[in-house]
Design a protein around this motif. Structure first.
Motif, PDB file in Angstrom:
ATOM      1  N   LEU A 176      -0.344   4.002  -2.624  1.00 25.04           N
ATOM      2  CA  LEU A 176       0.762   4.314  -1.719  1.00 25.04           C
ATOM      3  C   LEU A 176       1.754   3.146  -1.645  1.00 25.04           C
ATOM      4  O   LEU A 176       2.972   3.345  -1.687  1.00 25.04           O
ATOM      5  CB  LEU A 176       0.238   4.626  -0.310  1.00 25.04           C
ATOM      6  CG  LEU A 176      -0.328   6.016  -0.057  1.00 25.04           C
ATOM      7  CD1 LEU A 176      -1.053   6.066   1.292  1.00 25.04           C
ATOM      8  CD2 LEU A 176       0.772   7.078  -0.086  1.00 25.04           C
ATOM      9  N   ALA A 234      -1.859   9.434  -3.726  1.00 24.93           N
ATOM     10  CA  ALA A 234      -0.616   8.851  -3.227  1.00 24.93           C
ATOM     11  C   ALA A 234       0.552   9.810  -3.413  1.00 24.93           C
ATOM     12  O   ALA A 234       1.386   9.973  -2.521  1.00 24.93           O
ATOM     13  CB  ALA A 234      -0.355   7.522  -3.930  1.00 24.93           C
ATOM     14  N   ALA A 238       2.465  11.358  -0.141  1.00 25.56           N
ATOM     15  CA  ALA A 238       3.867  10.975   0.066  1.00 25.56           C
ATOM     16  C   ALA A 238       4.741  12.163   0.453  1.00 25.56           C
ATOM     17  O   ALA A 238       5.880  11.975   0.901  1.00 25.56           O
ATOM     18  CB  ALA A 238       4.413  10.308  -1.194  1.00 25.56           C
ATOM     19  N   VAL A 245       2.677   9.524   6.856  1.00 23.53           N
ATOM     20  CA  VAL A 245       2.711   8.544   5.775  1.00 23.53           C
ATOM     21  C   VAL A 245       4.018   7.769   5.918  1.00 23.53           C
ATOM     22  O   VAL A 245       5.089   8.251   5.573  1.00 23.53           O
ATOM     23  CB  VAL A 245       2.550   9.213   4.402  1.00 23.53           C
ATOM     24  CG1 VAL A 245       2.674   8.184   3.283  1.00 23.53           C
ATOM     25  CG2 VAL A 245       1.166   9.866   4.320  1.00 23.53           C
TER      26      VAL A 245
END
Length: 387
Positions: A176, A234, A238, A245
């Motif tokens: 991330l 990730a 996202a 997030v």
């Protein structure tokens, strides 16, 4: 002398009281349906950043249907006392099984050997799920709201002849942070030492911070259009809104400030008018947020996973249901949990409802529909138990 606390803006049918000696706590409780004895009991468990007050709109309808309704400020929150509010304090007391012990002790103090249903919202949902998993003899049905229960922590299986896997940090956090737009997961942000200070001393003040936070996660924020994610990766994470997030360099107050509703939008808000939000703000200004944040730390550290593995493979077998807002990303924030709850974690699920016109705060945004669905569930659970 104890400080005098302001009155709680409650309907006349709900009273506020304290119960001493519950697993080291003095628990502040909101109570409806207390006027007559011998009623069946419902226990309502709130989430973050909320309070027992979050149930004020559904409690009268449940009491009118004949129930004694009990909603505590949970450990770490509001007017409940006896918990350690330091970041470096007793994290062990906030683990899931001790929260179940709090719930069990509270209903026992009220003289109940069984509860018709335990109903949990947000982080109260896993507590309710574990109540039903661990003590189905007491908690005879469970309604989970906004946070699906995917089942207890699994034990490693069929590993005797394979090399042991080292336990390490989930690589998703590094991935991330390495995205073209660097990100971080809110639960790990909440686990950092500065998160409480960030929110308790938010630049916009606690009241406006909470206003923006509640707005951003509600159906009033028109970009809340959730859908299932494909994986815990990730790239998939996202896709979640920034309240889940976050941008890597931002605090939560900075994150939600970008979505602060206009003065006109605030004036038009009927599900959380400013005088009601002021109660939340006053409580969090007084206590800070660390008590609630400790719950997240119990999960992100992984320190208590081993004891939860004791129930690996067990299902919730009492009647269960799930209620969430149709505009609530909480249903899908962990890929596969919503489906696992229905397919494997709960063996007796008799309702799964996504309520239109509600985001994350479903029992506040659409209280009449939530009360209707809960009463329908309680009737169906009673029929199932009678068979």
């Amino acid at each position: 002398m104890a400080e005098a606390l302001p009155d709680i803006p409650l309907p006349s049918t709900i009273r506020s009281r304290y119960v001493d000696g519950i697993n080291g706590l003095t628990i502040h409780v909101l109570e409806a349906g207390f006027e007559t004895t011998g009623r069946p009991c419902l226990l309502l468990l709130h989430g973050f950043p909320e309070l027992a007050y979050s149930w004020r709109k559904v409690m009268p309808a449940l009491a009118e249907a004949g129930y004694h309704v009990i909603a505590p400020d949970q450990r770490g929150y509001g007017r409940t006392a006896g918990w350690d509010g330091r970041y470096d304090g007793d994290l062990n007391s906030f683990r899931l099984l001790n929260l179940v012990r709090d719930a069990l002790g509270l209903v026992s103090a009220f003289g109940y050997r069984r509860v018709d249903a335990v109903i949990g919202h947000d982080f109260g949902s896993p507590v309710a799920a574990w109540c039903a998993l661990v003590r189905p003899d007491v908690f005879r049905a469970v309604a989970m709201m906004s946070a699906p229960f995917g089942g207890p922590t699994s034990l490693p299986f069929d590993t005797a002849d394979k090399p042991a896997k080292p336990r390490g940090m989930d690589p998703v956090h590094r991935q991330l942070a390495a995205l073209p737009r660097p990100r971080k997961h809110y639960q790990w942000y909440y686990s950092e030492p500065h998160a409480d200070n960030d929110m308790h001393h938010a630049p916009q003040g606690v009241h406006d911070f909470l206003r923006a936070y509640y707005h951003h996660k509600s159906a009033d924020w028109k970009d809340n259009k959730p859908y299932p994610l494909k994986a815990w990766s990730a790239e998939e994470l996202a896709k979640l809104p920034t309240y889940y997030v976050m941008d890597l360099a931002k605090t939560m107050p900075e994150t939600v400030a970008a979505e602060m509703p206009s003065r006109e939008q605030i004036a038009a808000n009927t599900w959380l008018p400013d005088r009601e939000l002021a109660y939340y703000a006053g409580e969090y200004q007084r206590t800070g947020f660390q008590g609630g944040l400790q719950w997240y730390r119990c999960g992100t550290t992984g320190a208590f996973n081993a004891e939860l593995q004791t129930w690996s493979g067990r299902t919730i077998d009492v009647p269960s249901c799930f209620i969430s807002g149709k505009q609530d990303w909480g249903t899908h924030q962990r890929a596969g949990a919503f489906e696992a709850m229905q397919n494997s974690a709960c063996s007796n699920m008799i309702g799964c409802h996504l309520v239109d016109g509600a985001g994350h705060w479903v029992q506040q945004e659409q209280p009449a529909e939530v009360a209707r669905l809960l009463l329908q569930f309680l009737r169906n659970a009673a029929k199932a138990a009678a068979r």
